[in-house]
Enzyme design. Sequence first.
Site, PDB file in Angstrom:
ATOM      1  CD  GLU A 175      -3.613  -0.934   0.334  1.00  0.00           C
ATOM      2  OE1 GLU A 175      -3.707   0.208   0.374  1.00  0.00           O
ATOM      3  OE2 GLU A 175      -3.464  -2.170  -1.141  1.00  0.00           O
ATOM      4  CG  HIS A 243      -3.288   2.547   4.816  1.00  0.00           C
ATOM      5  ND1 HIS A 243      -4.194   3.226   4.160  1.00  0.00           N
ATOM      6  CD2 HIS A 243      -3.168   1.969   3.731  1.00  0.00           C
ATOM      7  CE1 HIS A 243      -4.618   2.637   2.748  1.00  0.00           C
ATOM      8  NE2 HIS A 243      -3.625   1.942   2.397  1.00  0.00           N
ATOM      9  CB  CYS A 365      -4.583  10.015   3.044  1.00  0.00           C
ATOM     10  SG  CYS A 365      -5.053   9.096   4.791  1.00  0.00           S
TER      11      CYS A 365
HETATM   12  O1  SUG Z   1      -8.090   3.197   0.322  1.00  0.00           O
HETATM   13  N1  SUG Z   1     -10.500   5.131   0.409  1.00  0.00           N
HETATM   14  C1  SUG Z   1      -9.441   5.395   0.338  1.00  0.00           C
HETATM   15  C2  SUG Z   1      -8.674   5.764   1.743  1.00  0.00           C
HETATM   16  C3  SUG Z   1      -6.975   5.805   1.563  1.00  0.00           C
HETATM   17  C4  SUG Z   1      -6.327   6.994   2.552  1.00  0.00           C
HETATM   18  N2  SUG Z   1      -4.938   6.623   2.614  1.00  0.00           N
HETATM   19  C5  SUG Z   1      -4.460   6.640   3.930  1.00  0.00           C
HETATM   20  N3  SUG Z   1      -4.134   5.992   4.757  1.00  0.00           N
HETATM   21  N4  SUG Z   1      -2.959   6.373   3.426  1.00  0.00           N
HETATM   22  C6  SUG Z   1      -8.255   3.718   1.250  1.00  0.00           C
HETATM   23  O2  SUG Z   1      -9.035   2.598   1.747  1.00  0.00           O
HETATM   24  C7  SUG Z   1     -12.433   5.108  -0.128  1.00  0.00           C
HETATM   25  C8  SUG Z   1     -13.957   5.202  -1.366  1.00  0.00           C
HETATM   26  C9  SUG Z   1     -15.034   4.526  -1.262  1.00  0.00           C
HETATM   27  O3  SUG Z   1     -15.615   3.896  -0.324  1.00  0.00           O
HETATM   28  O4  SUG Z   1     -15.681   5.844  -2.677  1.00  0.00           O
HETATM   29  C10 SUG Z   1     -10.986   4.975  -0.285  1.00  0.00           C
HETATM   30  O5  SUG Z   1     -11.143   3.970  -1.581  1.00  0.00           O
END
Ligand code: SUG
Length: 441
Positions: A175, A243, A365
């Site tokens: 990731e 994460h 993020c």
């Molecule tokens: O991968 N949300 C992302 C958020 C990523 C956050 N990144 C870090 N913590 N570095 C994920 O879960 C949600 C999309 C939706 O539900 O429409 C989403 O992909």
Amino acid sequence: MTVFQEYNFDGLIGPTHNYAGLSFGNLASSKNAGAASNPKEAALQGLAKMRAAMELGLKQGFLPPQDRPHLKTLRALGFAGTDKEIIAKAGEAEPQLLANCYAASSMWTANAGTVAPSPDTGDGKVHFTPANLAANFHRSIEADTTARTLRHIFADEKFFAHHPPLPGAIHFGDEGAANHGRLCEAHGETGVHLFVYGVDGERFPARQKRCASEAVARNHLLDPAKTVFIEQSKAALDAGAFHNDVVGVANGTVLFLHEESFADPKAAYAEIRDKAPFVEIIEAPADTVSLNDCIKSYLFNSQLLTLPANDGSGGEMALLLPTESEDNPAVKAFVDDTLSKNNPINRVIYKDVRESMRNGGGPACLRLRVVLSDDEAAAANSYFLLDADKIDALEKWVRAHYRDRLTPDDLRDPAFMDESFRAMEALTRLLEMGAFYDFQQ
Ligand code: SUG
């Protein structure tokens, strides 16, 4: 003297930003599934955050959004006909699949890949490995375009080494920088790399695998004496820290994290102190800030930024937090307490990135950190490095092309595909990217 600086490459939020509830284990994504989003506001919030970081005197870049809907994926999955027919058929037969191919999730560039700055690598180049993001379908389809984007911006082989995303899907689930941190005495000094991995919890699966982190460290030619592999606590994972950057952040000499981030904090801290003796660990005790408060407020999804030394003292840091942290009394009190103590963190900025937060993406993020020397920065594609005028131009582009309301149902309208591609066409012209995206082939 070679000067190294940290460049934050934020994800420019795309015109299809919506709430489709795609990420199991990400509580905000599940909670807001089906709600109406505001893509225009989202993108402007992201640009305002970039501007705020720049106004601190920091270097700022961005990664462009990916082309969505991703027709190439829909075709590979058996939807045929004209572009509009593909959208109409997928919207009718498989609306959730269509939503996966419409996600604007490439905005969270902490997941774009892992980067190793040149002072740390065996060959003295900056190394990049795009994340395979195998844990979630909508994110797994980002990897190819991410790889192309990173090569486009950091093209010069004299300075930059690019690895393909790891093979093996979830067996090597990766990731990117969201589970990686670098400690160093100054950005240009050799750094110690912290790789945090997970083991499936009772409630939620772990996305980052230890074997993936080890492969990235090998590819990046890191010195094993300067890498630490740490297991994330299952309590944090099951509380919604999908994460590790939801419960901790490293920058410079500081590791700022929640007491319950790691499975075995004592052993982890001992190894970190051994390999990075200069480290200062600032921990939020669980009885002061609960894991739940931490996950709701995204306290540790802050950007911890070394401020440029303007008085010769250097080493001072600012925390850029989401407004949700200011609104949570326990978290706000902890932040105030941290500021009042004798440590490098002595400035705090709260920014509104609510549109992204509602999908589980906070300030940290939204950015990929790339430490570059002056020569390396000069070799990078300057269209993607920002100044105030370029932010103005991007804001203008957003205002011209983005909607202020989007629901998952709207994704089924083929006219919205045209609208999104028109925006992306205009962006490729602005950035002189040529026919960069799959839909332009
Ligand atoms: O991968 N949300 C992302 C958020 C990523 C956050 N990144 C870090 N913590 N570095 C994920 O879960 C949600 C999309 C939706 O539900 O429409 C989403 O992909």
